[in-house]
Design a protein around this motif. Structure first.
Motif, PDB file in Angstrom:
ATOM      1  N   LEU A   1       8.180 -10.183  -3.558  1.00  0.00           N
ATOM      2  CA  LEU A   1       9.254  -9.616  -4.373  1.00  0.00           C
ATOM      3  C   LEU A   1       8.783  -8.390  -5.147  1.00  0.00           C
ATOM      4  CD1 LEU A   1      11.002 -12.864  -5.617  1.00  0.00           C
ATOM      5  CD2 LEU A   1      11.728 -11.306  -3.800  1.00  0.00           C
ATOM      6  N   GLN A   2       7.659  -7.820  -4.747  1.00  0.00           N
ATOM      7  CA  GLN A   2       7.222  -6.531  -5.264  1.00  0.00           C
ATOM      8  C   GLN A   2       7.579  -5.453  -4.241  1.00  0.00           C
ATOM      9  OE1 GLN A   2       3.042  -6.821  -6.113  1.00  0.00           O
ATOM     10  NE2 GLN A   2       3.373  -7.865  -8.063  1.00  0.00           N
ATOM     11  N   LEU A   3       8.024  -4.299  -4.711  1.00  0.00           N
ATOM     12  CA  LEU A   3       8.485  -3.237  -3.821  1.00  0.00           C
ATOM     13  C   LEU A   3       7.977  -1.890  -4.320  1.00  0.00           C
ATOM     14  CD1 LEU A   3      10.356  -2.457  -1.415  1.00  0.00           C
ATOM     15  CD2 LEU A   3      12.195  -2.194  -3.090  1.00  0.00           C
ATOM     16  N   THR A   4       7.233  -1.186  -3.478  1.00  0.00           N
ATOM     17  CA  THR A   4       6.757   0.158  -3.797  1.00  0.00           C
ATOM     18  C   THR A   4       7.580   1.167  -3.003  1.00  0.00           C
ATOM     19  OG1 THR A   4       4.496  -0.554  -4.270  1.00  0.00           O
ATOM     20  CG2 THR A   4       4.816   1.766  -3.728  1.00  0.00           C
ATOM     21  N   LEU A   5       8.246   2.068  -3.723  1.00  0.00           N
ATOM     22  CA  LEU A   5       9.087   3.094  -3.124  1.00  0.00           C
ATOM     23  C   LEU A   5       8.402   4.445  -3.249  1.00  0.00           C
ATOM     24  CD1 LEU A   5      12.532   2.032  -4.657  1.00  0.00           C
ATOM     25  CD2 LEU A   5      11.678   1.522  -2.350  1.00  0.00           C
ATOM     26  N   ALA A   6       8.186   5.109  -2.131  1.00  0.00           N
ATOM     27  CA  ALA A   6       7.620   6.458  -2.136  1.00  0.00           C
ATOM     28  C   ALA A   6       8.754   7.470  -2.056  1.00  0.00           C
ATOM     29  CB  ALA A   6       6.664   6.644  -0.958  1.00  0.00           C
TER      30      ALA A   6
ATOM     31  N   GLU B   1       0.053   2.164   1.279  1.00  0.00           N
ATOM     32  CA  GLU B   1       0.259   2.232  -0.162  1.00  0.00           C
ATOM     33  C   GLU B   1       1.716   2.065  -0.588  1.00  0.00           C
ATOM     34  OE1 GLU B   1      -1.396   5.876  -1.539  1.00  0.00           O
ATOM     35  OE2 GLU B   1      -3.465   5.143  -1.478  1.00  0.00           O
ATOM     36  N   PHE B   2       2.659   2.016   0.369  1.00  0.00           N
ATOM     37  CA  PHE B   2       4.053   1.922  -0.025  1.00  0.00           C
ATOM     38  C   PHE B   2       4.812   1.053   0.979  1.00  0.00           C
ATOM     39  CE2 PHE B   2       4.242   5.025   3.243  1.00  0.00           C
ATOM     40  CZ  PHE B   2       5.555   5.062   3.706  1.00  0.00           C
ATOM     41  N   ASP B   3       5.996   0.652   0.577  1.00  0.00           N
ATOM     42  CA  ASP B   3       6.840  -0.179   1.436  1.00  0.00           C
ATOM     43  C   ASP B   3       7.930   0.646   2.121  1.00  0.00           C
ATOM     44  OD1 ASP B   3       5.619  -2.769   0.854  1.00  0.00           O
ATOM     45  OD2 ASP B   3       6.425  -2.502  -1.157  1.00  0.00           O
ATOM     46  N   LEU B   4       8.705   1.390   1.324  1.00  0.00           N
ATOM     47  CA  LEU B   4       9.787   2.218   1.840  1.00  0.00           C
ATOM     48  C   LEU B   4       9.728   3.586   1.176  1.00  0.00           C
ATOM     49  CD1 LEU B   4      12.684  -0.416   1.596  1.00  0.00           C
ATOM     50  CD2 LEU B   4      11.471   0.258   3.683  1.00  0.00           C
TER      51      LEU B   4
END
Length: 329
Positions: free
Chosen positions: A120-125, A166-169
């Motif tokens: 449930l962690q999300l990294t957006l670039a 390093e990122f998800d989306l």
């Protein structure tokens, strides 16, 4: 002499890999260096050493050396080289499939561990402009709908510099088949997008109205971005595509950052080109105004970048569904 031991250790030449006296021949069971495998995967995917080098921030010669080192280690060629270009050998095709799958699995597991097992962690670039002007304004709606998802924003101007681990989306303006994001799929967020000329009301109060396209070039300040990734968004191209007479503007303010130009526009320093959908909130609120009636369909569209072959986590699926369904309305 046959059967006699040489007093001097021989130098063994394996392509570009030379084992000097005292060097240890790698075990046949040893893995090739990870850097060589990553370089080979990129070179095989592009079938081009130069494009692989751009993706990996390496020179073309460095890519060539690493591929030759890998070929020497494996004892067989992976590419056929000719004046027409590169082509994988049958052994190279099979090896590429294995290496691509292995690197994907390593990337997926590394990303999972970096999230400490929390799906449930999300990294957006995103680019700084999109992150500050558009994403930050719309994220509260998503967070209200999904309060259990923890968001992290990573700003990188050029998607070529993204590290897929390093990122998800990602969210970027994307020109199909011209600025292909390496290792990523691109889905348009806005199905239609126009490029328009905008400025702040404060600029018009100080400098007077823009009467027409010729008046803009003669009596107003054009804000110009100097950035290779935004070369397709230029004033001259905009004028010519609309059939408007073009000449060098009398006044220009240049910057190598589109985010900086947008801040300058909001501060009343000149007129810039912008995407109508991206700037819709500013236009609706009156902080920006469209100064000319012309609208040019944009070559690039705001797009959602998803890493290829990565399994989507619940947070990634939730954000993708919210973004594409909501913004497509």
């Amino acid at each position: 002499m046959s059967g006699a031991k040489s007093r001097r250790p021989a130098r063994v030449n394996l392509g570009d890999a030379i084992l000097s006296p005292g060097s240890v021949m790698p075990s046949r069971d040893a893995l090739p260096p990870l850097s060589c495998l990553r370089t080979f995967e990129a070179a095989a995917r592009h079938c081009n050493f130069t494009q692989a080098g751009v993706e990996l921030s390496l020179t073309q010669s460095a890519v060539s050396r690493q591929v030759k080192r890998l070929e020497a280690d494996l004892g067989r060629p992976l590419f056929e080289r000719s004046i027409e270009g590169l082509r994988l050998t049958p052994a190279g095709e099979q090896y590429y499939r294995v290496v691509r799958r292995a690197l994907r699995d390593i990337s997926d597991e590394s990303a999972r561990l970096r999230r400490h097992g929390n799906d449930l962690q999300l990294t957006l670039a995103s680019s700084p402009t999109i992150a500050s002007i558009w994403l930050a304004r719309h994220l509260p709606d998503f967070q209200c709908a999904h309060p259990d998802i923890e968001i992290r924003i990573l700003t990188v101007e050029d998607p070529y510099r993204l590290d897929l681990a390093e990122f998800d989306l990602g969210l970027y303006y994307y020109v199909a088949d011209e600025v292909d994001p390496p290792g990523m799929l691109a889905e348009p967020v806005f199905q239609e997008e126009d490029v328009i000329a905008v400025c702040s009301p404060a600029y018009l109060e100080r400098q007077g109205e823009v009467r027409d396209a010729a008046d803009l070039l003669a009596h107003h300040t054009l804000l110009v971005v100097e950035d290779h990734f935004h070369d397709w968004l230029t004033w001259e191209a905009w004028y010519r595509a609309l059939g408007l007479a073009w000449q060098s503007p009398t006044h220009r303010l240049r910057a190598n950052s589109y985010q900086l130009l947008m801040h300058a526009t909001l501060a009343g320093q000149g007129v810039t080109l912008g995407w109508a959908r991206l700037l819709a909130d500013d236009i609706e609120q009156g902080s920006l105004v469209q100064v000319l009636p012309y609208r040019l369909p944009s070559r690039g569209k705001l797009s959602l970048f998803s890493p290829r072959h990565r399994h989507l986590t619940p947070a990634m699926r939730a954000f993708r569904a919210w973004l594409l369904i909501r913004q497509g309305e």
